[in-house]
Design an enzyme around this catalytic site. Sequence first.
Site, PDB file in Angstrom:
ATOM      1  N   GLY A   1       0.844  -1.194   0.000  1.00 36.56           N
ATOM      2  CA  GLY A   1       0.000   0.000   0.000  1.00 36.56           C
ATOM      3  C   GLY A   1       0.873   1.236   0.000  1.00 36.56           C
ATOM      4  N   SER A   2       0.317   2.314   0.504  1.00 36.37           N
ATOM      5  CA  SER A   2       1.032   3.595   0.432  1.00 36.37           C
ATOM      6  C   SER A   2       2.126   3.677   1.498  1.00 36.37           C
ATOM      7  CB  SER A   2       0.037   4.737   0.632  1.00 36.37           C
ATOM      8  OG  SER A   2      -0.551   4.610   1.906  1.00 36.37           O
TER       9      SER A   2
ATOM     10  N   GLU B   1       5.590  -3.319   0.897  1.00 38.27           N
ATOM     11  CA  GLU B   1       5.695  -3.044  -0.544  1.00 38.27           C
ATOM     12  C   GLU B   1       4.953  -1.729  -0.765  1.00 38.27           C
ATOM     13  OE1 GLU B   1       7.372  -4.896  -2.679  1.00 38.27           O
ATOM     14  OE2 GLU B   1       7.791  -6.561  -1.334  1.00 38.27           O
ATOM     15  N   LEU B   2       5.703  -0.644  -0.956  1.00 42.33           N
ATOM     16  CA  LEU B   2       5.076   0.688  -0.929  1.00 42.33           C
ATOM     17  C   LEU B   2       5.136   1.360  -2.301  1.00 42.33           C
ATOM     18  CD1 LEU B   2       6.610   1.702   2.534  1.00 42.33           C
ATOM     19  CD2 LEU B   2       4.464   0.506   2.084  1.00 42.33           C
TER      20      LEU B   2
ATOM     21  N   CYS C   1       1.912   0.701  -8.824  1.00 45.29           N
ATOM     22  CA  CYS C   1       2.971   1.256  -7.972  1.00 45.29           C
ATOM     23  C   CYS C   1       4.233   1.531  -8.771  1.00 45.29           C
ATOM     24  CB  CYS C   1       3.263   0.296  -6.834  1.00 45.29           C
ATOM     25  SG  CYS C   1       3.496  -1.375  -7.415  1.00 45.29           S
TER      26      CYS C   1
ATOM     27  N   GLU D   1       4.404  10.483  -5.359  1.00 48.47           N
ATOM     28  CA  GLU D   1       3.802   9.468  -6.234  1.00 48.47           C
ATOM     29  C   GLU D   1       2.445   9.982  -6.688  1.00 48.47           C
ATOM     30  OE1 GLU D   1       2.247   5.964  -4.245  1.00 48.47           O
ATOM     31  OE2 GLU D   1       2.843   4.733  -5.955  1.00 48.47           O
TER      32      GLU D   1
END
Length: 459
Positions: A213-214, A233-234, A267, A361
Amino acid sequence: MSVRKVRLAFDGTVIAEVPETAVSELPGILSRSEAAARVMAGLTRDERASILFAASRKFLESKEELARTVALESGKPIREARAEVERAAATLWFSGEEAHRLSGEEIPMDAAAGGKGRFASTIRQPLGVIAAITPFNFPLNLSMHKVGPAIAAGNAILHKPASATPLCALLAARILGDCGLPKDALQVLVGPGGELGEALVTAPNIRMITFTGSAAVGLGLQSKAGMKRVTLELGNNGAVLVLEDADLDLAVSACVAGGYAHSGQTCISVQRIYVARAIHRQFTDRLIEQTRKLKIANPLEEDCDISSLISEDEAQRVQSWIGEAVREGASLETGGGRNLATLQPTVLTNVQRISRLHKDEVFGPVVGINAFDYLDEAIVLANDSRYGLQAGVFTNDLKAAWRCAREIEAGSVLINDVSNFRVDQMPYGGIKESGTGKEGPRYAIEEMTELKLISWRLL
Ligand code: NAP
């Protein structure tokens, strides 16, 4: 019991209603999960692999149903949704193969003087209960990147999908159950991240949090997880370098696909493109021409290229970032318009380093194309980011490619591909604020198992 309405963001239609899990139900859910973890640990490698192979086949048999669900709940064009189902089936298959391969190694104890007469080897044991928290943008495949390896390793899983996209997770759990996954080994919990997600992060007896996620949420939960193992996992703000000798046809079409797939909500989406000054205008004109041909439509239409973002709020946010970048000096070359949650694919040039479109992002259908004069400068620009997940480089100059591969700060550098190229068995994970830990079944299984040493004194 509260109920969650799931909507197609393109037009706001309610497509399903799903019961939510209350935080007060967690203790009961957890004790069932702990019992299931003991059952999972008792399965042979082949039994775990067989469940995963059967589910992989079933995903492909149910491809249309799953793809429609992905498209409706995430707003992803149906052709991309079908590709996601195929990838999710592959992720489960690779996980099954890794279950067969799961092993330790002999440790050369007598390489140390004090180790004489000892034989030792390592084994990998399941952790127990793992909580998986997943985002909305790949509701099926990213979920399977956690569920598949967790099963292969012999764990039980509590899966909290994004509130906007719980349907794929529920369907996948049903399929895995039909394929022989023991009862309660995978429980899907639907509910708001700020409450249910937080409760999972702080709950006792959960051994690991695997989060995608963020960065804002990921960094926050890491600080609350205590002794739990955490993989994150960003986000990213994908850089692509196009050197003067690059194959322009390849670079342009790959950047269009990489910038606008799922409206830029991946992402590793292409966001910052740095092009050698000699070809910058030509590259930009060709990219604009291809971008203008993308068809905006309902995600279920076969020829849809661009559909909505996950919500109107998100589309407004991205649009405001575009306006801000223009006020800060960028030129809007095409796009920028919005209808409810749908934003036109947008190209900007001359994006300034102070702009959020450079620093943060964007997670929307927006690319910025800037010119560079020297390779050193291009590498500095690519690295001028708090993220470092994946980056792409287009060139046929071997020395320049090798320099970029070595010097760009990212989990992966892809030569003659864009930042969002991925196959599901490769190691995948970022550095800096893009996260910690690797996915890809083989690597996720390492995170999801405990390495234990067993030593025998033989003399
Ligand atoms: P998000 O807002 O961070 O949400 C991700 C998940 O975390 C959702 O299930 C969410 O639940 C939950 N959550 C929210 N607040 C929480 C809290 N305080 N404690 C625990 N869980 C909480 O991300 P998103 O908008 O769904 O996804 C977009 C982001 O994911 C982007 O930044 C993107 O780059 C990143 N991403 C990374 C990868 C990768 O592999 N590196 C892949 C895909 C996406 P609710 O939905 O209920 O809020």
